[in-house]
Design a protein around this motif. Structure first.
Motif, PDB file in Angstrom:
ATOM      1  N   LEU A  25       0.823  -1.215   0.000  1.00 53.53           N
ATOM      2  CA  LEU A  25       0.000   0.000   0.000  1.00 53.53           C
ATOM      3  C   LEU A  25       0.853   1.258   0.000  1.00 53.53           C
ATOM      4  N   ARG A  33      -0.252   9.174  -5.551  1.00 52.04           N
ATOM      5  CA  ARG A  33      -0.291  10.549  -5.072  1.00 52.04           C
ATOM      6  C   ARG A  33       0.583  11.433  -5.937  1.00 52.04           C
ATOM      7  N   ARG A  37      -3.053  13.334  -6.056  1.00 48.64           N
ATOM      8  CA  ARG A  37      -3.327  13.804  -4.702  1.00 48.64           C
ATOM      9  C   ARG A  37      -2.500  14.997  -4.279  1.00 48.64           C
TER      10      ARG A  37
ATOM     11  N   VAL B 149      -8.241   0.811   1.565  1.00 55.85           N
ATOM     12  CA  VAL B 149      -7.288   1.869   1.949  1.00 55.85           C
ATOM     13  C   VAL B 149      -6.844   2.651   0.712  1.00 55.85           C
ATOM     14  N   ARG B 150      -6.568   1.936  -0.364  1.00 58.67           N
ATOM     15  CA  ARG B 150      -6.153   2.619  -1.580  1.00 58.67           C
ATOM     16  C   ARG B 150      -7.256   3.547  -2.104  1.00 58.67           C
ATOM     17  N   ASP B 153      -7.588   6.671  -0.143  1.00 60.78           N
ATOM     18  CA  ASP B 153      -6.545   7.636  -0.484  1.00 60.78           C
ATOM     19  C   ASP B 153      -6.924   8.425  -1.742  1.00 60.78           C
ATOM     20  N   ARG B 154      -7.541   7.735  -2.682  1.00 60.94           N
ATOM     21  CA  ARG B 154      -8.019   8.407  -3.900  1.00 60.94           C
ATOM     22  C   ARG B 154      -9.073   9.457  -3.556  1.00 60.94           C
ATOM     23  N   LEU B 156      -9.454  10.980  -0.765  1.00 63.78           N
ATOM     24  CA  LEU B 156      -8.816  12.114  -0.089  1.00 63.78           C
ATOM     25  C   LEU B 156      -8.226  13.077  -1.118  1.00 63.78           C
ATOM     26  N   GLY B 157      -7.675  12.507  -2.183  1.00 59.92           N
ATOM     27  CA  GLY B 157      -7.144  13.337  -3.258  1.00 59.92           C
ATOM     28  C   GLY B 157      -8.245  14.153  -3.922  1.00 59.92           C
ATOM     29  N   ALA B 160      -9.418  16.975  -1.786  1.00 57.29           N
ATOM     30  CA  ALA B 160      -8.428  18.057  -1.750  1.00 57.29           C
ATOM     31  C   ALA B 160      -8.336  18.820  -3.067  1.00 57.29           C
ATOM     32  N   SER B 161      -8.947  18.293  -4.129  1.00 55.05           N
ATOM     33  CA  SER B 161      -8.795  18.986  -5.407  1.00 55.05           C
ATOM     34  C   SER B 161     -10.122  19.339  -6.082  1.00 55.05           C
ATOM     35  N   GLU B 175     -10.981  16.431   7.293  1.00 50.83           N
ATOM     36  CA  GLU B 175     -11.078  14.980   7.076  1.00 50.83           C
ATOM     37  C   GLU B 175     -11.005  14.200   8.392  1.00 50.83           C
ATOM     38  N   GLU B 200      -0.874   5.535   9.336  1.00 48.62           N
ATOM     39  CA  GLU B 200       0.402   5.913   8.708  1.00 48.62           C
ATOM     40  C   GLU B 200       0.235   6.119   7.211  1.00 48.62           C
ATOM     41  N   ILE B 201      -0.563   5.276   6.587  1.00 50.35           N
ATOM     42  CA  ILE B 201      -0.717   5.357   5.134  1.00 50.35           C
ATOM     43  C   ILE B 201      -1.603   6.540   4.745  1.00 50.35           C
ATOM     44  N   LEU B 202      -2.716   6.712   5.428  1.00 49.08           N
ATOM     45  CA  LEU B 202      -3.667   7.753   5.008  1.00 49.08           C
ATOM     46  C   LEU B 202      -3.354   9.124   5.609  1.00 49.08           C
ATOM     47  N   ILE B 204      -4.579  10.919   8.092  1.00 48.06           N
ATOM     48  CA  ILE B 204      -5.617  11.837   8.564  1.00 48.06           C
ATOM     49  C   ILE B 204      -6.042  11.402   9.966  1.00 48.06           C
TER      50      ILE B 204
END
Lengths: 96, 270
Positions: A25, A33, A37, B149-150, B153-154, B156-157, B160-161, B175, B200-202, B204
């Motif tokens: 991951l 990202r 992102r 999880v992946r 993350d998308r 979240l992107g 943010a945009s 978030e 750790e990965i995300l 937030i």
């Protein structure tokens, strides 16, 4: 399970499937990202296009020869442009 | 001023609607006027989870198209005061959701409600984009599993945009991570990502951890938001989550392995 399980000192050996999942991951998320992102400001494509036009005034290059990369390290952001110029020999004579 | 909160995830089946239902119910139980909106046009399910499926007459799209007014479409919850549901259309096309239409309705709802909870559909298409566009805050529901999880993350992107806040350069959407279907024993054994791994990965802040729980399916069978199932672990976890959202500093529960007797642990079985 059972006896050995109870005395196992570390709950997370690095060979578990969860550790593998985390590693995979981290790699894929960092990669994705990079292209979208938080990393990529809205102005980047326009900046790339304008830059290409400026360079083209002097050297004939095309879109694929400009690489834009935004990196984050700690509190720093590094915006990196990589423009590959054509070989001297293949360069057409500059127009007057 | 009303706050718009989107419940989103990217991936389907991670607990968005379950979370929307319990989160909205929890806010209403604490005295806030709350409306929960289903943005899943064509595949509405919030009405089933809230137990009001037989009371749906008009829907979100009817209101956007001026075929009904908001008061006709809003369903008042029979159990909890201050709680209203705005169902999605089951028959229309999701193109019926326009930015202007959604904005008009949100503005009208903001006049009377404290919290507007937007239950996003899965995916990153129109319904999902519309549900997050006007958000002030986001609950990102994630399962401790690679694809979820992946996808989070998308999302979240995208928050943010492509949210209005991002487009207008306002303060970003706030978030919150909701880690659902967590099984502490499996994480301990190394068979599941831990809370720390996902954080750790995300990157937030964690709002709540909802344990994998039989109560979630049981309460959905009955059409009762799980937060109303007193004594259930998932219900208690959602209650804590709502209190944390409202500013209480509460420790996370249900994140330790259930204690077994010494002998049972020693000789396995379980």
């Amino acid at each position: 399970m059972g006896l050995f399980d109870y005395f196992r000192p570390s709950p997370r050996p690095t060979t578990t499937t969860a550790a593998l999942a985390k590693e995979r991951l981290q790699i894929i998320v960092a990669h994705e990202r990079g292209s979208s992102r938080r990393g990529s400001p809205e102005y980047l494509p326009a900046l790339k296009k304008e830059l290409l036009e400026v360079v083209r005034k002097y050297v004939p290059i095309d879109q694929s020869q400009v690489k834009v990369h935004l990196d984050r390290e700690g509190g720093f952001e590094v915006l990196e442009f990589n423009i590959t110029l054509p070989d001297e020999d293949h360069r057409p004579p500059a127009s007057p | 001023m009303a706050t718009v909160i989107v419940v989103t995830s990217g991936k389907g089946g991670v607990g968005k609607t379950t979370t929307s239902a319990s989160f909205a119910t929890g806010l209403a139980l604490r005295g806030y006027r709350t409306v929960v909106i289903d943005f899943d046009v064509g595949l509405r399910n919030l009405d089933l989870i809230m137990g009001c499926e037989r009371r749906v007459v008009y829907d979100f799209i009817n209101v956007i198209n001026n075929e009904a007014n908001l008061n006709q479409a809003l369903i008042r919850d029979k159990r909890v005061e201050n709680l209203y549901i705005l169902p999605a259309s089951q028959t229309r096309d999701k193109d019926a959701l326009t930015k202007e239409g959604v904005e008009k309705i949100l503005n009208e709802l903001k006049q009377t409600f404290d919290y507007i909870v937007c239950d996003s559909p899965a995916g990153i298409e129109r319904g999902a984009l519309m549900s997050l566009y006007y958000a002030d805050e986001a609950l990102v529901v994630t399962n401790p599993e690679v694809s979820s999880v992946r996808d989070s993350d998308r999302i979240l992107g995208i928050l943010a945009s492509r949210s209005q806040r991002a487009e207008q350069g306002d303060a970003p959407v706030k978030e919150h991570l909701v880690l659902a279907r967590y099984a502490p024993d499996r994480a301990y054994r190394g068979d599941m990502l831990t809370i720390q791994d996902v954080l750790e990965i995300l990157g937030i802040p964690l709002l709540g951890v909802i344990p994998e729980s039989q109560a979630v399916l049981q309460s959905s069978n009955a059409g009762v938001p799980v937060i109303l199932e007193e004594g259930s672990d998932a219900g208690a976890a959602y209650a804590d989550l709502v209190d944390r959202f409202l500013g209480k500093d509460l420790p996370h529960r249900f994140i330790e392995i259930p204690k077994k007797g010494f002998l049972k642990r020693l000789f396995g079985g379980g």
